[in-house]
Design an enzyme around this catalytic site. Structure first.
Site, PDB file in Angstrom:
ATOM      1  N   ILE A 162       4.154 -24.365  29.658  1.00 43.34           N
ATOM      2  CA  ILE A 162       3.246 -23.575  28.842  1.00 43.34           C
ATOM      3  C   ILE A 162       2.831 -24.430  27.660  1.00 43.34           C
ATOM      4  O   ILE A 162       3.514 -25.384  27.294  1.00 43.34           O
ATOM      5  CB  ILE A 162       3.870 -22.236  28.380  1.00 43.34           C
ATOM      6  CG1 ILE A 162       5.197 -22.455  27.665  1.00 43.34           C
ATOM      7  CG2 ILE A 162       4.045 -21.301  29.555  1.00 43.34           C
ATOM      8  CD1 ILE A 162       5.847 -21.160  27.194  1.00 43.34           C
ATOM      9  N   ASP A 163       1.687 -24.103  27.062  1.00 42.37           N
ATOM     10  CA  ASP A 163       1.127 -24.913  25.993  1.00 42.37           C
ATOM     11  C   ASP A 163       2.082 -25.051  24.816  1.00 42.37           C
ATOM     12  O   ASP A 163       2.900 -24.158  24.549  1.00 42.37           O
ATOM     13  CB  ASP A 163      -0.178 -24.299  25.478  1.00 42.37           C
ATOM     14  CG  ASP A 163      -1.280 -24.290  26.514  1.00 42.37           C
ATOM     15  OD1 ASP A 163      -1.174 -25.067  27.487  1.00 42.37           O
ATOM     16  OD2 ASP A 163      -2.231 -23.507  26.352  1.00 42.37           O
ATOM     17  N   LYS A 164       1.927 -26.143  24.090  1.00 40.54           N
ATOM     18  CA  LYS A 164       2.750 -26.399  22.908  1.00 40.54           C
ATOM     19  C   LYS A 164       2.755 -25.202  21.949  1.00 40.54           C
ATOM     20  O   LYS A 164       3.805 -24.774  21.478  1.00 40.54           O
ATOM     21  CB  LYS A 164       2.222 -27.640  22.178  1.00 40.54           C
ATOM     22  CG  LYS A 164       2.876 -27.894  20.828  1.00 40.54           C
ATOM     23  CD  LYS A 164       2.243 -29.077  20.128  1.00 40.54           C
ATOM     24  CE  LYS A 164       2.841 -29.278  18.736  1.00 40.54           C
ATOM     25  NZ  LYS A 164       2.223 -30.421  18.023  1.00 40.54           N
TER      26      LYS A 164
END
Length: 358
Positions: A162-164
């Protein structure tokens, strides 16, 4: 926008990427095919494949012939049906185990569920070689099982990301069997993934489905774009449902059918509702509402509370690789998103009449 965008001339120079770290390839051998070692055959068919990587995949039973695993010296025959789950995690990335606090929601011998905080990168890469979730997981797993070698650590357990600046649930595999099992579920879209997002504007429909390919922006390669005609990128499907309306912003639930990079962020922007404070896709400014001093100050205060896109991976469900049962996990919303929702709820309740006029 907080990160400088890279402008390039040819969009084909960089590959498409996905939040799902395995890709599946299918081959059916022609009737005139001469006997050939399967690793040599696959090297000639899969771009960028190396013999070491293929042999590792074969050893981990990620290569199936006629539905069954084989050894690397297996020689293909006419009409063989080959399926390979290819690990797309970079080989050259070193993972140095680092001791850190991980919010482990659930763990058994096969899987581990981690509630990732916003701001933490999932795995090492350009500009982020330490402090990632995988660095912490490597330390944890290696101390739990010293038999896990440094060679295995770069890829061990990671099947999606998942995105930062997205918070929430991520599953890791602790065995080759679990890795193979979960990779297949992600590819077959049988994993249940529900996200909660705060988006700009009053979403018109109470629920709906967004179908538009997601691929790299044709000019700015760090961005992704929706391609509803399917002329670029990969198929992407997001189902959404309105949970609560605040006039200027809307709280929505998004269910991923596919797992493309930035999928929810790109799809909601395509719908005309970028995520609140998403600095990549235009959500870090006032998108909806009259810009007067008190409202502007209120929004800026909300930005200060939630300093990233308001997106949380709340639910994760999958078939357990050992028991065969469907298991389901949930987390509470991250505190910064919860606080912003409460602020919007209170703000809207005090300006109800004005909101109706807008």
């Amino acid at each position: 926008m907080s990160e400088e965008l890279e402008q390039v001339g040819d969009p084909a120079d960089q590959p498409e990427v996905s939040d799902e770290l395995f890709e599946r390839f299918n081959f059916r051998i022609d009737k005139g095919q001469d006997p050939l070692r399967i690793d040599k055959f696959l090297m000639s068919r899969i771009e960028g494949a190396t013999r070491n990587k293929l042999q590792r995949s074969i050893a981990n039973e990620m290569v199936l012939v006629n539905g069954k695993p084989v050894k690397s010296n297996y020689k293909i025959k006419p009409f063989d049906e080959i399926v390979i789950f290819s690990d797309m995690h970079p080989d050259e990335t070193d993972v140095v185990p680092e001791k850190m606090d991980l919010n482990i929601v659930y763990e058994d011998d096969q899987v581990m569920l981690i509630n990732k905080p916003a701001g933490m990168v999932v795995h090492p890469g350009s500009g982020n070689y330490s402090g990632t979730l995988l660095n912490g997981a490597a330390w944890y797993l290696q101390h739990q099982n010293p038999a896990i070698s440094e060679e295995l650590l770069p890829r061990f357990g990671l099947v999606h990301r998942i995105d930062k600046n997205t918070s929430g649930l991520l599953v890791m595999a602790k065995t080759d069997k679990a890795m193979r099992h979960l990779a297949k579920q992600f590819f077959d879209h049988t994993i249940e993934r529900k996200y909660i997002a705060l988006v700009w504007g009053d979403v018109e429909q109470d629920e709906g489905t967004i179908i538009a390919h997601v691929g790299r922006h044709q000019r700015f390669r760090k961005l992704f774009e929706a391609y509803p005609e399917g002329d670029h990128g990969k198929e992407a499907i997001t189902h959404y449902k309105v949970l609560e309306r605040f006039g200027y912003v809307t709280l929505v639930q998004c269910i991923l059918e596919t797992g493309r990079t930035h999928q929810i962020r790109v799809h909601m922007k395509y719908l005309g509702h970028p995520l609140f404070n998403d600095d990549f896709y235009g959500g870090d400014r006032i998108v909806k509402g009259t810009v007067y001093s008190k409202y502007k100050q209120f929004v800026e205060n909300c930005f200060a509370v939630c300093k990233r896109q308001a997106l949380h991976a709340k639910t994760l469900g999958f078939t357990h690789p050992e028991t065969g049962e469907f298991v389901h996990f949930e987390t509470e919303l991250a505190e910064d998103i919860t606080l912003v929702i409460e602020r919007w709820r209170k703000y809207v309740s005090t300006i109800g009449n004005q909101l109706k006029e807008d």
